[in-house]
Design a protein around this motif. Structure first.
Motif, PDB file in Angstrom:
ATOM      1  N   MET A  46     -13.277   0.934 -59.347  1.00 40.93           N
ATOM      2  CA  MET A  46     -14.116  -0.248 -59.462  1.00 40.93           C
ATOM      3  C   MET A  46     -15.329   0.100 -60.332  1.00 40.93           C
ATOM      4  N   ASN A  47     -15.691  -0.809 -61.221  1.00 43.18           N
ATOM      5  CA  ASN A  47     -16.820  -0.508 -62.110  1.00 43.18           C
ATOM      6  C   ASN A  47     -18.157  -0.776 -61.426  1.00 43.18           C
ATOM      7  N   GLN A  48     -19.208  -0.292 -62.031  1.00 47.99           N
ATOM      8  CA  GLN A  48     -20.547  -0.358 -61.435  1.00 47.99           C
ATOM      9  C   GLN A  48     -21.030  -1.774 -61.123  1.00 47.99           C
ATOM     10  N   PRO A  49     -20.855  -2.761 -62.032  1.00 47.19           N
ATOM     11  CA  PRO A  49     -21.311  -4.122 -61.682  1.00 47.19           C
ATOM     12  C   PRO A  49     -20.608  -4.675 -60.442  1.00 47.19           C
ATOM     13  N   GLN A  50     -19.314  -4.400 -60.282  1.00 47.14           N
ATOM     14  CA  GLN A  50     -18.606  -4.856 -59.088  1.00 47.14           C
ATOM     15  C   GLN A  50     -19.153  -4.159 -57.855  1.00 47.14           C
ATOM     16  N   ASN A  51     -19.435  -2.847 -57.978  1.00 49.75           N
ATOM     17  CA  ASN A  51     -20.026  -2.115 -56.858  1.00 49.75           C
ATOM     18  C   ASN A  51     -21.375  -2.707 -56.489  1.00 49.75           C
ATOM     19  N   ALA A  52     -22.187  -3.006 -57.492  1.00 51.07           N
ATOM     20  CA  ALA A  52     -23.513  -3.570 -57.241  1.00 51.07           C
ATOM     21  C   ALA A  52     -23.402  -4.926 -56.544  1.00 51.07           C
ATOM     22  N   LYS A  53     -22.434  -5.732 -56.976  1.00 49.11           N
ATOM     23  CA  LYS A  53     -22.236  -7.053 -56.359  1.00 49.11           C
ATOM     24  C   LYS A  53     -21.798  -6.890 -54.902  1.00 49.11           C
ATOM     25  N   ARG A  54     -20.865  -5.993 -54.639  1.00 47.16           N
ATOM     26  CA  ARG A  54     -20.385  -5.788 -53.268  1.00 47.16           C
ATOM     27  C   ARG A  54     -21.496  -5.228 -52.379  1.00 47.16           C
ATOM     28  N   LEU A  55     -22.319  -4.340 -52.930  1.00 45.87           N
ATOM     29  CA  LEU A  55     -23.421  -3.779 -52.161  1.00 45.87           C
ATOM     30  C   LEU A  55     -24.433  -4.871 -51.803  1.00 45.87           C
ATOM     31  N   LYS A  56     -24.723  -5.743 -52.762  1.00 47.49           N
ATOM     32  CA  LYS A  56     -25.646  -6.855 -52.510  1.00 47.49           C
ATOM     33  C   LYS A  56     -25.086  -7.775 -51.429  1.00 47.49           C
ATOM     34  N   GLU A  57     -23.797  -8.089 -51.498  1.00 45.77           N
ATOM     35  CA  GLU A  57     -23.171  -8.942 -50.490  1.00 45.77           C
ATOM     36  C   GLU A  57     -23.227  -8.275 -49.109  1.00 45.77           C
ATOM     37  N   PHE A  58     -23.023  -6.978 -49.067  1.00 46.03           N
ATOM     38  CA  PHE A  58     -23.070  -6.229 -47.820  1.00 46.03           C
ATOM     39  C   PHE A  58     -24.468  -6.290 -47.207  1.00 46.03           C
ATOM     40  N   LYS A  59     -25.484  -6.041 -48.041  1.00 45.69           N
ATOM     41  CA  LYS A  59     -26.878  -6.110 -47.562  1.00 45.69           C
ATOM     42  C   LYS A  59     -27.208  -7.508 -47.045  1.00 45.69           C
ATOM     43  N   GLN A  60     -26.760  -8.539 -47.767  1.00 43.65           N
ATOM     44  CA  GLN A  60     -27.021  -9.921 -47.348  1.00 43.65           C
ATOM     45  C   GLN A  60     -26.350 -10.230 -46.013  1.00 43.65           C
ATOM     46  N   ALA A  61     -25.141  -9.719 -45.802  1.00 44.25           N
ATOM     47  CA  ALA A  61     -24.433  -9.950 -44.537  1.00 44.25           C
ATOM     48  C   ALA A  61     -25.192  -9.306 -43.374  1.00 44.25           C
ATOM     49  N   ILE A  62     -25.757  -8.149 -43.602  1.00 42.78           N
ATOM     50  CA  ILE A  62     -26.555  -7.479 -42.564  1.00 42.78           C
ATOM     51  C   ILE A  62     -27.811  -8.292 -42.271  1.00 42.78           C
ATOM     52  N   ASP A  63     -28.503  -8.695 -43.337  1.00 41.37           N
ATOM     53  CA  ASP A  63     -29.740  -9.468 -43.181  1.00 41.37           C
ATOM     54  C   ASP A  63     -29.487 -10.802 -42.467  1.00 41.37           C
ATOM     55  N   ARG A  64     -28.412 -11.505 -42.841  1.00 39.59           N
ATOM     56  CA  ARG A  64     -28.097 -12.806 -42.224  1.00 39.59           C
ATOM     57  C   ARG A  64     -27.934 -12.696 -40.712  1.00 39.59           C
ATOM     58  N   ARG A  65     -27.467 -11.577 -40.280  1.00 37.88           N
ATOM     59  CA  ARG A  65     -27.224 -11.372 -38.849  1.00 37.88           C
ATOM     60  C   ARG A  65     -28.446 -10.808 -38.119  1.00 37.88           C
ATOM     61  N   GLY A  66     -29.520 -10.617 -38.860  1.00 37.80           N
ATOM     62  CA  GLY A  66     -30.743 -10.093 -38.261  1.00 37.80           C
ATOM     63  C   GLY A  66     -30.626  -8.630 -37.848  1.00 37.80           C
ATOM     64  N   LEU A  67     -29.734  -7.910 -38.493  1.00 42.25           N
ATOM     65  CA  LEU A  67     -29.525  -6.505 -38.163  1.00 42.25           C
ATOM     66  C   LEU A  67     -30.341  -5.597 -39.067  1.00 42.25           C
ATOM     67  N   VAL A  68     -30.539  -4.378 -38.612  1.00 40.20           N
ATOM     68  CA  VAL A  68     -31.215  -3.354 -39.403  1.00 40.20           C
ATOM     69  C   VAL A  68     -30.320  -2.128 -39.408  1.00 40.20           C
ATOM     70  N   MET A  69     -30.059  -1.599 -40.575  1.00 41.29           N
ATOM     71  CA  MET A  69     -29.280  -0.366 -40.664  1.00 41.29           C
ATOM     72  C   MET A  69     -30.258   0.801 -40.596  1.00 41.29           C
ATOM     73  N   SER A  70     -30.225   1.543 -39.505  1.00 40.66           N
ATOM     74  CA  SER A  70     -31.199   2.611 -39.303  1.00 40.66           C
ATOM     75  C   SER A  70     -30.711   3.970 -39.791  1.00 40.66           C
ATOM     76  N   ALA A  71     -29.396   4.142 -39.970  1.00 37.22           N
ATOM     77  CA  ALA A  71     -28.876   5.442 -40.397  1.00 37.22           C
ATOM     78  C   ALA A  71     -27.467   5.290 -40.931  1.00 37.22           C
ATOM     79  N   LEU A  72     -27.062   6.243 -41.741  1.00 41.89           N
ATOM     80  CA  LEU A  72     -25.666   6.405 -42.135  1.00 41.89           C
ATOM     81  C   LEU A  72     -25.197   7.734 -41.568  1.00 41.89           C
ATOM     82  N   SER A  73     -23.907   7.843 -41.346  1.00 43.93           N
ATOM     83  CA  SER A  73     -23.349   9.039 -40.724  1.00 43.93           C
ATOM     84  C   SER A  73     -22.241   9.605 -41.599  1.00 43.93           C
ATOM     85  N   CYS A  74     -22.215  10.915 -41.748  1.00 37.94           N
ATOM     86  CA  CYS A  74     -21.181  11.595 -42.526  1.00 37.94           C
ATOM     87  C   CYS A  74     -20.819  12.879 -41.787  1.00 37.94           C
TER      88      CYS A  74
END
Length: 89
Positions: A1-29
């Motif tokens: 997937m190219n960078q603009p598509q990644n950027a669009k998907r990342l923006k959609e992901f952030k918006q979905a989190i915000d719409r639900r009133g959630l906060v992402m406090s950490a990532l795990s690996c």
């Protein structure tokens, strides 16, 4: 997937989190970049670096990962490096 598509998907992901009133406090690996099999170790290290990059793009300041020495042949160079680091000497 190219960078603009990644950027669009990342923006959609952030918006979905915000719409639900959630906060992402950490990532795990939870890979093992000290794995005795170098190919696996490199894959796990790459996943860690990808997680760090994603955390930066998501403005997440906490990354959760495993710590400690890997299982493996106690005489292998990877284990020797780990033992030195784990024991402080």
């Amino acid at each position: 997937m190219n960078q603009p598509q990644n950027a669009k998907r990342l923006k959609e992901f952030k918006q979905a989190i915000d719409r639900r009133g959630l906060v992402m406090s950490a990532l795990s690996c939870h890979g093992n970049p000290l794995h005795p099999d170098e190919k696996i170790a490199l894959q796990h290290h790459a996943a860690f670096l990808d997680t760090v990059a994603l955390a930066q793009r998501l403005d997440v300041n906490t990354l959760i990962a495993f710590g400690g020495c890997p299982a493996g042949d106690p005489k292998s160079p990877r284990m020797e490096r780990c033992r030195s680091g784990c024991s402080g000497g």
